[in-house]
Motif scaffolding. Structure first.
Motif, short mmCIF file in Angstrom:
data_model
loop_
_atom_site.label_atom_id
_atom_site.label_comp_id
_atom_site.label_asym_id
_atom_site.label_seq_id
_atom_site.Cartn_x
_atom_site.Cartn_y
_atom_site.Cartn_z
N GLY A 7 0.84 -1.21 -0.22
CA GLY A 7 -0.13 0.08 -0.08
C GLY A 7 0.92 1.38 -0.03
N PRO A 8 1.80 1.45 1.00
CA PRO A 8 2.53 2.61 0.79
C PRO A 8 3.26 2.91 -0.07
CG PRO A 8 2.47 1.44 3.12
CD PRO A 8 1.87 0.70 2.35
N THR A 51 0.75 3.34 -3.98
CA THR A 51 0.69 4.71 -3.89
C THR A 51 1.68 5.23 -5.20
OG1 THR A 51 1.02 4.95 -1.55
CG2 THR A 51 1.89 6.85 -2.66
N ALA A 52 2.79 4.43 -5.52
CA ALA A 52 3.71 4.64 -6.90
C ALA A 52 2.79 4.49 -8.00
CB ALA A 52 4.72 3.69 -6.76
N LEU A 53 1.87 3.60 -8.00
CA LEU A 53 0.92 3.13 -9.11
C LEU A 53 0.03 4.55 -9.45
CD1 LEU A 53 -1.00 -0.15 -9.81
CD2 LEU A 53 -2.29 2.18 -10.33
N ALA A 54 -0.72 5.19 -8.02
CA ALA A 54 -1.70 6.11 -8.18
C ALA A 54 -0.79 7.48 -8.82
CB ALA A 54 -2.15 6.40 -6.83
N LEU A 55 0.46 7.79 -8.32
CA LEU A 55 1.11 8.94 -8.92
C LEU A 55 1.43 8.56 -10.33
CD1 LEU A 55 3.54 9.04 -5.67
CD2 LEU A 55 1.67 10.59 -6.30
N ALA A 56 2.08 7.33 -10.56
CA ALA A 56 2.36 7.30 -11.87
C ALA A 56 1.12 7.36 -12.95
CB ALA A 56 2.98 5.97 -12.31
N HIS A 57 -0.04 6.95 -12.30
CA HIS A 57 -1.21 7.27 -13.18
C HIS A 57 -1.79 8.72 -13.65
CE1 HIS A 57 -5.56 7.14 -13.98
NE2 HIS A 57 -5.45 5.97 -14.24
N ARG A 58 -1.52 9.40 -12.41
CA ARG A 58 -1.95 10.81 -12.48
C ARG A 58 -0.78 11.52 -13.62
NH1 ARG A 58 -2.67 10.85 -6.17
NH2 ARG A 58 -4.75 10.58 -6.15
N ALA A 59 0.59 11.04 -13.36
CA ALA A 59 1.55 11.78 -14.27
C ALA A 59 1.39 11.39 -15.60
CB ALA A 59 2.99 11.33 -13.58
N ALA A 72 -8.01 1.56 -10.62
CA ALA A 72 -6.70 1.08 -11.10
C ALA A 72 -5.85 0.33 -9.82
CB ALA A 72 -5.94 2.12 -11.82
N VAL A 73 -5.83 1.42 -8.84
CA VAL A 73 -5.21 1.00 -7.51
C VAL A 73 -5.99 -0.12 -6.90
CG1 VAL A 73 -4.43 1.66 -5.10
CG2 VAL A 73 -4.31 3.27 -7.18
N ALA A 74 -7.26 0.09 -6.95
CA ALA A 74 -7.98 -1.23 -6.25
C ALA A 74 -7.69 -2.53 -7.15
CB ALA A 74 -9.55 -0.93 -6.20
N ALA A 75 -7.72 -2.43 -8.47
CA ALA A 75 -7.61 -3.59 -9.32
C ALA A 75 -6.35 -4.24 -9.04
CB ALA A 75 -7.80 -3.35 -10.61
N ASP A 76 -5.27 -3.42 -8.89
CA ASP A 76 -3.86 -3.89 -8.68
C ASP A 76 -3.52 -4.58 -7.44
OD1 ASP A 76 -1.41 -4.05 -10.52
OD2 ASP A 76 -0.62 -3.22 -8.89
N LEU A 77 -4.31 -3.91 -6.42
CA LEU A 77 -4.29 -4.52 -4.87
C LEU A 77 -4.97 -5.95 -4.97
CD1 LEU A 77 -4.87 -1.46 -2.73
CD2 LEU A 77 -2.62 -2.84 -2.81
N PHE A 78 -6.10 -6.09 -5.70
CA PHE A 78 -6.83 -7.42 -5.66
C PHE A 78 -5.90 -8.28 -6.40
CE2 PHE A 78 -9.65 -10.31 -7.65
CZ PHE A 78 -10.44 -10.73 -6.35
N ALA A 79 -5.29 -8.04 -7.52
CA ALA A 79 -4.43 -8.91 -8.08
C ALA A 79 -3.32 -9.30 -7.42
CB ALA A 79 -3.61 -8.10 -9.39
N PHE A 80 -2.71 -8.40 -6.48
CA PHE A 80 -1.70 -8.87 -5.43
C PHE A 80 -2.27 -9.86 -4.49
CE2 PHE A 80 -0.07 -8.57 -1.11
CZ PHE A 80 1.33 -8.47 -1.44
N ASP A 100 -7.68 4.10 -0.32
CA ASP A 100 -7.97 5.59 0.31
C ASP A 100 -6.63 6.09 0.78
OD1 ASP A 100 -10.75 5.28 -0.27
OD2 ASP A 100 -11.05 4.70 1.76
N ALA A 101 -5.70 5.52 1.45
CA ALA A 101 -4.50 5.84 1.84
C ALA A 101 -3.59 6.30 0.83
CB ALA A 101 -4.00 5.04 2.92
N ALA A 102 -3.68 5.40 0.04
CA ALA A 102 -2.63 5.44 -1.23
C ALA A 102 -2.93 6.74 -2.13
CB ALA A 102 -2.62 4.21 -2.30
N LEU A 103 -4.07 6.95 -2.25
CA LEU A 103 -4.61 8.00 -3.11
C LEU A 103 -4.10 9.30 -2.35
CD1 LEU A 103 -8.00 6.83 -4.41
CD2 LEU A 103 -5.80 7.00 -5.82
N ARG A 104 -4.03 9.23 -1.14
CA ARG A 104 -3.74 10.69 -0.40
C ARG A 104 -1.84 10.94 -0.34
NH1 ARG A 104 -7.70 8.62 3.28
NH2 ARG A 104 -6.09 7.89 4.63
N ARG A 105 -1.28 10.14 -0.49
CA ARG A 105 0.12 10.15 -0.17
C ARG A 105 0.80 10.92 -1.56
NH1 ARG A 105 -0.45 4.42 1.04
NH2 ARG A 105 -0.24 4.33 3.53
#
Length: 248
Positions: free
Chosen positions: A75-76, A80-88, A171-179, A214-219
């Motif tokens: 998660g941290p 978090t990196a996935l969310a940031l890379a997605h936005r960028a 996207a973040v939820a899907a990747d966490l579910f895949a994990f 939720d936490a990943a999207l805030r970091r």
């Protein structure tokens, strides 16, 4: 003889396409999280095999271990990196994606975890460009091939999800579910659970996934990094083990 669906009597035509129904992003998520998608992600145990080799986990402690890995590890760091890379990527800023990629790679302490992340990430970009055809994916894959970026799995996933129009939260939820599916699959092969209990494990992880998303999207980028030191130790032991089922 095969005929196009539009040639079949009663076929709804364009109204039944993914564009008309808005299912495109969901279908991308389902495809990328399917264990049949050959990125190599499902060859990983995420340190679980190391725990099993040390006798440090059993069927009863599996849910707690998975929750800890989600909340304090993937998660941290990866989510978090996935969310940031997605936005960028969505903002058309590949240079920022590279910085996120380098930062995430630097937080992975063990050689095994670094190799697993970059091997699966590179494969995801390569296959993702072939399957989805978006230039952002191919461009970032070329950067990885030229060694301008490490190509970690989480950042690669962020690029692919953004390029294919999957919203960042999904996207973040899907990747966490895949994990979680990968973790449960490893538990099955290691005989720590059975097929029915594995499904209970996945369902039990759902609220933890929500909290982790939720936490990943805030970091921010400075927050990226895991604090699961026991997992790092197990991974280090695993890479020196004489016999291994999994790549991590």
């Amino acid at each position: 003889m095969y005929r196009k669906e539009g040639d079949i009597a009663g076929d709804p035509g364009p109204a039944g396409t993914t564009a008309a129904t808005g299912l495109g992003p969901l279908l991308v998520s389902l495809q990328l999280t399917d264990s049949a998608f050959p990125s190599g992600f499902y060859t990983l145990s995420h340190s679980l095999e190391g725990y099993a080799q040390a006798g440090a986990v059993d069927s009863e402690s599996l849910p707690s271990l998975l929750a800890d890995l989600l909340l304090h590890g993937v998660g941290p760091a990866d989510a978090t990196a996935l969310a940031l890379a997605h936005r960028a990527t969505a903002a058309g800023d590949p240079e920022t994606v590279v910085r996120i990629d380098e930062h995430l790679f630097a937080t992975k302490l063990g050689r095994e975890m670094r190799q697993a992340a970059t091997r699966t990430g590179r494969q995801l970009l390569d296959l993702g460009h072939e399957v989805f055809g978006h230039p952002e994916i191919g461009d970032y894959y070329d950067r990885v091939v030229r060694r301008e970026a490490p190509g970690t799995q989480a950042v690669a996933a962020g690029v692919v999800y953004a390029a294919t129009g999957v919203p960042v939260r999904q996207a973040v939820a899907a990747d966490l579910f895949a994990f979680c599916v990968s973790f449960a699959g490893a538990a099955l092969r290691l005989r720590l659970t059975d097929h029915r209990t594995a499904q209970t494990l996945l369902r039990g992880a759902a609220p933890v996934i929500e909290t982790t998303v939720d936490a990943a999207l805030r970091r921010e980028l400075d927050d990226v990094g895991a604090t699961v030191f026991a997992s790092d130790v197990m991974s280090g032991r695993h890479e020196r083990a004489e016999a291994r089922l999994f790549a991590s």
